[in-house]
Each structure stands twice: as C-alpha cells, then as structure tokens.
Enzyme design. Structure first.
Site, PDB file in Angstrom:
ATOM      1  N   ARG A  49       0.869  -1.180   0.000  1.00  0.00           N
ATOM      2  CA  ARG A  49       0.000   0.000   0.000  1.00  0.00           C
ATOM      3  C   ARG A  49       0.899   1.220   0.000  1.00  0.00           C
ATOM      4  NH1 ARG A  49       2.666   1.864   3.594  1.00  0.00           N
ATOM      5  NH2 ARG A  49       1.207   3.581   3.703  1.00  0.00           N
ATOM      6  N   GLY A  50       0.249   2.365  -0.220  1.00  0.00           N
ATOM      7  CA  GLY A  50       1.011   3.616  -0.352  1.00  0.00           C
ATOM      8  C   GLY A  50       1.037   4.007  -1.809  1.00  0.00           C
ATOM      9  N   ALA A  51       0.681   5.225  -2.121  1.00  0.00           N
ATOM     10  CA  ALA A  51       0.472   5.621  -3.517  1.00  0.00           C
ATOM     11  C   ALA A  51       1.627   5.263  -4.456  1.00  0.00           C
ATOM     12  CB  ALA A  51       0.159   7.127  -3.569  1.00  0.00           C
ATOM     13  N   ARG A  83      -7.813  -0.404  -6.282  1.00  0.00           N
ATOM     14  CA  ARG A  83      -8.055   0.674  -5.307  1.00  0.00           C
ATOM     15  C   ARG A  83      -8.239   1.976  -6.103  1.00  0.00           C
ATOM     16  NH1 ARG A  83      -4.152   1.152  -0.296  1.00  0.00           N
ATOM     17  NH2 ARG A  83      -5.990   2.139   0.635  1.00  0.00           N
ATOM     18  N   GLN A 179      -1.316   2.292  10.091  1.00  0.00           N
ATOM     19  CA  GLN A 179      -0.081   2.407   9.313  1.00  0.00           C
ATOM     20  C   GLN A 179       1.016   3.112  10.130  1.00  0.00           C
ATOM     21  OE1 GLN A 179      -3.144   3.035   8.137  1.00  0.00           O
ATOM     22  NE2 GLN A 179      -3.319   2.656   5.934  1.00  0.00           N
ATOM     23  N   ASP A 220      -2.245  10.964  -1.726  1.00  0.00           N
ATOM     24  CA  ASP A 220      -2.633   9.896  -2.648  1.00  0.00           C
ATOM     25  C   ASP A 220      -3.101  10.447  -3.990  1.00  0.00           C
ATOM     26  OD1 ASP A 220      -2.901   8.665   0.178  1.00  0.00           O
ATOM     27  OD2 ASP A 220      -2.830   6.976  -1.218  1.00  0.00           O
ATOM     28  N   ASN A 230      -5.801  12.211   1.149  1.00  0.00           N
ATOM     29  CA  ASN A 230      -4.805  11.459   1.903  1.00  0.00           C
ATOM     30  C   ASN A 230      -5.528  10.656   2.972  1.00  0.00           C
ATOM     31  OD1 ASN A 230      -1.907  10.916   2.238  1.00  0.00           O
ATOM     32  ND2 ASN A 230      -2.185  11.819   4.252  1.00  0.00           N
ATOM     33  N   LYS A 231      -4.749   9.876   3.728  1.00  0.00           N
ATOM     34  CA  LYS A 231      -5.356   9.011   4.723  1.00  0.00           C
ATOM     35  C   LYS A 231      -6.347   9.727   5.627  1.00  0.00           C
ATOM     36  CE  LYS A 231      -4.903   5.668   4.797  1.00  0.00           C
ATOM     37  NZ  LYS A 231      -5.858   4.936   3.937  1.00  0.00           N
TER      38      LYS A 231
HETATM   39  C1  LIG Z   1       3.550   8.153   0.067  1.00  0.00           C
HETATM   40  S1  LIG Z   1       1.874   8.062  -0.196  1.00  0.00           S
HETATM   41  C2  LIG Z   1       1.349   7.132   1.171  1.00  0.00           C
HETATM   42  C3  LIG Z   1      -0.107   7.335   1.423  1.00  0.00           C
HETATM   43  O1  LIG Z   1      -0.817   6.107   1.215  1.00  0.00           O
HETATM   44  C4  LIG Z   1      -1.503   5.813   2.407  1.00  0.00           C
HETATM   45  O2  LIG Z   1      -2.720   5.187   2.172  1.00  0.00           O
HETATM   46  P1  LIG Z   1      -2.797   3.578   2.233  1.00  0.00           P
HETATM   47  O3  LIG Z   1      -1.929   3.120   3.377  1.00  0.00           O
HETATM   48  O4  LIG Z   1      -4.276   3.309   2.451  1.00  0.00           O
HETATM   49  O5  LIG Z   1      -2.323   3.084   0.887  1.00  0.00           O
HETATM   50  C5  LIG Z   1      -1.700   7.144   3.075  1.00  0.00           C
HETATM   51  O6  LIG Z   1      -2.739   7.882   2.494  1.00  0.00           O
HETATM   52  C6  LIG Z   1      -0.362   7.760   2.835  1.00  0.00           C
HETATM   53  O7  LIG Z   1      -0.284   9.135   3.001  1.00  0.00           O
END
Ligand SMILES: CSC[C@H]1O[C@H](OP(=O)(O)O)[C@H](O)[C@@H]1O
Length: 330
Positions: A49-51, A83, A179, A220, A230-231
């Site tokens: 996960r993570g953009a 996603r 996270q 994101d 974002n989260k």
């Molecule tokens: C460097 S972007 C990381 C970004 O992704 C996370 O979401 P997820 O863990 O659901 O993929 C979160 O929004 C972070 O800021």
C-alpha cells in the site's frame, strides 16, 4: 534511511515478491506474486500500500501478466479496479498500456518507472528537509514501505533529522489500519530517529502544548489547485495545525497529481470494509452486529497547506500556478 524495500522482482523466477505489510511490524513475511490477478488482489488487500508503491506494483503486475499469459486488457482492468484513490496506479497503467503484448517493452517501462520513483523520492526528501525543524508530527505511513524505497514525507523527516534539524517525531497511530503504529514506527526505529507513538486523538493536545513545530503528510491524489486526498484524519490535522499556527506540508511526487482535476471535488475517496474498524488483528472491538463506517481517505482543501514538497522543490501559494509550472502545463 535504511531502505526497507516493500518489494523485489526476481526476474529469473518471474516472481514479484511483496513484503506483507499486514504482518508488520512483528513478522517480516514475503509473499510471491506471479500474475496480474494476484497483484490486483494484493493491492486491494493492502499487502502492499502507499500511492507510489501501488504504482510500481501495478506496473510490475502488467509485466507478470505477460509472463503468465494473461490478456493485457483483463490484467489492466483488474489492476485499475484494485483501489480508487492513489492516482499513481492509473498513471502507471497508462504508461504500461503502450507496451501491451511486448514483454521486453513492459519490463523496460516498469524498471524505468521504479527508477523514476526512487529519484523523485530522493529529491522530495532533500527539499522537504529544508522546511522541517524541531518536533514534527506525521500521519499514516509515507516511508520506504509506501513508496519506491526512499519515502516522501517520512523521507524528508529522516533527512531533516540527519541534518540535525528535526529532533523528534510524533507518530500518529492512524486508526483503523494503524499504518503509523505498525509501519512508520517500524521504519523510524530502523532509521534510528527519536519518535513517539500517539493515538490520533492526541495531536490537538500536543499542538496546544506547543510540542509540534510542523506537520508533514503524504498524498494519494492532488488536484491542480492543491486540494488533496490522503489518509483519513489528514483533514482534521490540517484544521488543527491552522488553528494553532503550525506549518502544514504535503509531500508528493508530481506523479501523484491528477492534471484532469481542477479541484479536489472529483477525487474518488475509497471506502473500505467496516470490519477494518470493528476488529483489530481479528479481535472484535464492538458489540456483534454493531455497524461501522470506514472512509479510508479524506479531502484537505489547499487553503490549509503552508507548502507542497515535490521533487522540483517546495511550492507555495498560489498552488495552481506552481503545480502547472512544475508539470509543464500552460
Ligand atoms: C507516500 S503516499 C502514502 C499514502 O498512502 C496511504 O494510504 P494507504 O496506506 O491506504 O495506501 C496514506 O494515504 C499515505 O499518506
């Protein structure tokens, strides 16, 4: 920062290995991915996960499709459906489309994309380090595990600490998926950066006590005016930071900007299964049958941003001009 790579490609085996982020920090388990279908499932299930990390993984998902004999059209469809919020996924798949039916071309494009992601993150970390000092608060995870291996917001924090500018980091646990508690804490411990885990609800308390000198988060998807998704919890932090006069930064590669969106209104905000709120590691938290709601992202208006940290430097208002210029748009 020690490079905690979220993935590795064993070209000879035709396997893309993912470090299972659902199992961290207590277990380091690598999961083999051999097809685009498996990759789409891994992205949806947040094994990775993570953009930026999602973008690289989707690109290699298309490489695996060619190795496994999957139809490119179907592979692309499955990956696009995994996603909805991180635009890096869609930018990556758009790039891979030019190589459908061409394994070598797909492999070269995926390698190039990963290399570009790494280079942008190094630059983001250097630019971001210049605006951070003292005690910094961050949300979710934006380190190597969320990216191509160097990090964005967390890369800037670690670089600022290396330079003696940042002395301590407040790590939001980031309910419900944790996270922060599980991944950012894991990365900062490996990097040797002094940090303290807090419940998300404690951020305002610490700001009010003068214990936060800056906030920096990831992105994101950002619109051309600087509105960004974002989260979940980011918007609340932005409002709190503004109330307390604390600088608030978003760090992102320009690949996280959606040039088709003039404002953030059109950004799809993912909703995830309520079970991710109702349970913790399989332990039920709420009464059986009790409903829950899980918006996984929120939208922060650009007016709350002090600056936007990109690989081309730190942008200040008016963001639309800076973003268009950085993207080479009229
Ligand atoms: C460097 S972007 C990381 C970004 O992704 C996370 O979401 P997820 O863990 O659901 O993929 C979160 O929004 C972070 O800021």
């Amino acid at each position: 920062m020690e490079r905690v790579l979220p993935f590795r490609f064993a070209e000879g085996e035709g396997v893309f290995w993912l470090l299972d982020q659902r199992r961290l920090p207590l277990e380091e388990v690598w999961v083999p991915v051999r097809t685009a279908r498996e990759m789409a499932s891994a992205i949806r299930g947040m094994v990775v996960r993570g953009a930026p990390a999602i973008g690289v993984s989707a690109a290699y998902g298309m490489v695996l499709a060619h190795l496994a004999g999957e139809a490119p059209e179907e592979a692309d469809r499955l990956l696009r459906a995994s996603r909805p919020t991180a635009v890096n996924l869609f930018h990556a798949l758009d790039r891979m489309k030019a190589h459908w039916g061409d394994l070598e071309g797909s492999l070269k494009e995926a390698r190039a994309l990963w290399r570009e992601v790494e280079e942008t993150e190094k630059a983001i970390s250097l630019h971001g380090a210049r605006v951070l000092r003292g005690q910094v608060l961050t949300h979710c995870n934006t380190g190597p595990l969320a990216t191509g291996g160097y990090g964005t917001a967390l890369g800037a924090i670690v670089e600022a600490h290396r330079r003696g500018r940042v002395r301590h980091v407040w790590v939001d646990e980031t309910r419900p998926y944790l996270q922060g508690a599980r991944l950012t804490a894991y990365e900062l411990k490996k990097a040797g950066v002094p940090a303290t885990l807090i419940a998300d609800s404690m951020a305002g308390f610490l700001m009010g006590k003068g214990q936060v000198d800056a906030v920096i988060v990831g992105v994101d998807r950002m619109a051309l005016n600087g509105d960004f998704a974002n989260k979940i919890g980011t918007y609340a932090l932005a409002v709190l930071a503004r109330h307390h006069g604390i600088p608030f930064y978003a760090a992102l590669p320009l690949a996280s900007v959606d040039p088709s969106l003039p404002t953030g209104e059109g950004i799809p905000l993912e909703e995830r299964p309520p079970e991710e709120v109702l349970e913790l590691r399989g332990v039920r938290l709420a009464p059986p049958g009790f409903p829950a709601y899980h918006p996984a992202f929120d939208l922060t208006p650009h007016r709350y941003l002090t600056g936007i940290v990109t690989e081309k430097g730190v942008l200040y208002p008016p963001f639309d001009e800076g973003l268009r210029d950085a993207l080479g748009l009229a």
